[in-house]
Design a protein around this motif. Structure first.
Motif, PDB file in Angstrom:
ATOM      1  N   THR A  79       0.679  -1.648   0.113  1.00 22.30           N
ATOM      2  CA  THR A  79      -0.095   0.382   0.480  1.00 22.30           C
ATOM      3  C   THR A  79       0.969   1.067   0.215  1.00 22.30           C
ATOM      4  N   LEU A  80       0.132   2.424  -0.784  1.00 17.92           N
ATOM      5  CA  LEU A  80       1.337   3.816  -0.926  1.00 17.92           C
ATOM      6  C   LEU A  80       1.550   3.898   0.991  1.00 17.92           C
ATOM      7  N   ALA A  81       2.949   4.567   0.543  1.00 16.94           N
ATOM      8  CA  ALA A  81       2.806   4.496   2.644  1.00 16.94           C
ATOM      9  C   ALA A  81       2.467   6.289   2.219  1.00 16.94           C
ATOM     10  N   HIS A  82       3.453   7.035   1.595  1.00 14.67           N
ATOM     11  CA  HIS A  82       3.726   8.444   0.947  1.00 14.67           C
ATOM     12  C   HIS A  82       3.965   8.293  -0.613  1.00 14.67           C
ATOM     13  N   ARG A  83       3.739  10.197  -0.906  1.00 12.26           N
ATOM     14  CA  ARG A  83       3.496  10.270  -2.491  1.00 12.26           C
ATOM     15  C   ARG A  83       4.315  11.252  -2.438  1.00 12.26           C
ATOM     16  N   MET A  84       5.401  11.753  -2.832  1.00 15.78           N
ATOM     17  CA  MET A  84       5.123  13.410  -3.880  1.00 15.78           C
ATOM     18  C   MET A  84       5.802  13.524  -4.724  1.00 15.78           C
ATOM     19  N   THR A  85       5.045  14.615  -5.384  1.00 12.39           N
ATOM     20  CA  THR A  85       5.234  14.742  -6.258  1.00 12.39           C
ATOM     21  C   THR A  85       5.542  16.217  -6.889  1.00 12.39           C
ATOM     22  N   VAL A  86       6.363  16.877  -7.277  1.00 11.35           N
ATOM     23  CA  VAL A  86       7.235  17.963  -8.017  1.00 11.35           C
ATOM     24  C   VAL A  86       6.070  18.499  -9.115  1.00 11.35           C
TER      25      VAL A  86
END
Length: 322
Positions: free
Chosen positions: A288-295
């Protein structure tokens, strides 16, 4: 008269333009060479005196078919993660050197404990200010609300305690120290590794997170960005995920580094290798997604916004209005 393209190998070559093909086996390659030789050297019954021009035309057709198959094979053969990262490295070095006093980065973050929120940071050699909706989003999420009010986030002074703003995810590197980092990849890897305090998750994970942090939000020069990508290209265990779309809808190439044995996580990067831009970083734990950062935006600015006061006066919670 027997049609030269009745040969099964040549039929396969003709059908392969422009559709997907697979490499010929050694036996098929030998047969195709023999067929080509037969076409250009041996007259057929009923046409013993085939003109040289006709033979040359057939040779040209077959050669074109062989060339098209070779091109198709190159185009459809999957690249490796290392090749994609090295392509990003070379193209990152071609970018224009930055100009402007402040590095500005606007990003969106997501985790299981808050609503997706935006983050803006203006960093210079002397100061840095931040507008981060994370605290507001987290509190609204934990209170069971359906959304949060972005206007409650304030512009904060990251240097109000007198400390200089730094970059990276592990070792804190100042703007001037960043400019002194080596741009030869092996020397850079050694320098970054020596400065990292052990996290308990393994040296390879520590180095990966540090390099990704510098690629996401640091004023690294084009030459340094090339070296950072080259360090990732040399990392063991990376895999190519292929064509993907980031959270902003932009086409990207996905790369995965598997750290499940060390820390139970998989790190995924979505990048544009054509210009060496890191578009998005994701961390998965237990699938599962724990963290996402999108510039969403990155560039240089000559000015930064003024710091805003606390909503409830000095000493109040810095993220939330009264």
């Amino acid at each position: 008269m027997t049609d030269p393209l009745d040969d099964p190998v040549l039929q396969r070559l003709a059908a392969a333009n422009p559709v997907h093909v697979v490499p010929l086996t050694p036996e098929e390659s030998a047969r195709s060479e023999a067929a080509l030789h037969r076409i250009v050297t041996t007259p057929h019954q009923g046409q013993r005196r085939r003109s040289a021009s006709m033979l040359r035309r057939w040779a040209t057709v077959v050669a074109a078919l062989l060339t098209s198959v070779a091109v198709a094979l190159v185009a459809t053969t999957p690249a490796s993660a290392e090749q994609v990262l090295l392509e990003a490295a070379e193209n990152a070095a071609k970018q224009q050197p930055p100009s402007g006093e402040y590095l500005y980065v606007r990003s969106q973050a997501e985790d299981p404990y808050s609503f997706p929120y935006e983050r803006e940071i203006w960093s210079s050699r002397d100061d840095a200010v931040l507008r981060d909706e994370g605290g507001v989003s987290f509190m609204a999420f934990s209170d069971g609300k359906d959304t949060f009010d972005p206007s409650l986030a304030r512009v904060m002074d990251l240097n109000e305690d007198g400390e200089t703003s730094t970059f990276g995810n592990g070792e804190s590197i100042t703007w001037d120290e960043l400019a002194e980092l080596p741009t030869e990849p092996r020397a850079l890897e050694r320098r970054l590794s020596e400065g990292l305090a052990p996290s308990g998750h393994g040296d390879e994970w520590d180095l990966w997170k540090q390099v990704v942090g510098l690629l996401l939000e640091s004023p690294a020069s084009p030459d340094l960005r090339r070296a950072l990508w080259q360090v990732l290209a040399a990392a063991p265990g990376t895999e190519l995920l292929g064509a993907m779309t980031d959270s902003a809808g932009r086409p990207a190439t996905g790369i995965e580094a598997d750290f499940t044995q060390e820390v139970g996580e998989r790190e995924v990067l979505l990048l544009d290798p054509s210009d060496g831009t890191l578009l998005e970083s994701r961390t998965y734990a237990d699938g599962t997604l724990a963290h996402r950062m999108t510039v969403l935006e990155s560039g240089y600015r000559d000015v930064a916004p003024d710091v805003e006061p606390y909503h409830c006066g000095p000493g109040s919670v810095p993220y939330v209005s009264c």
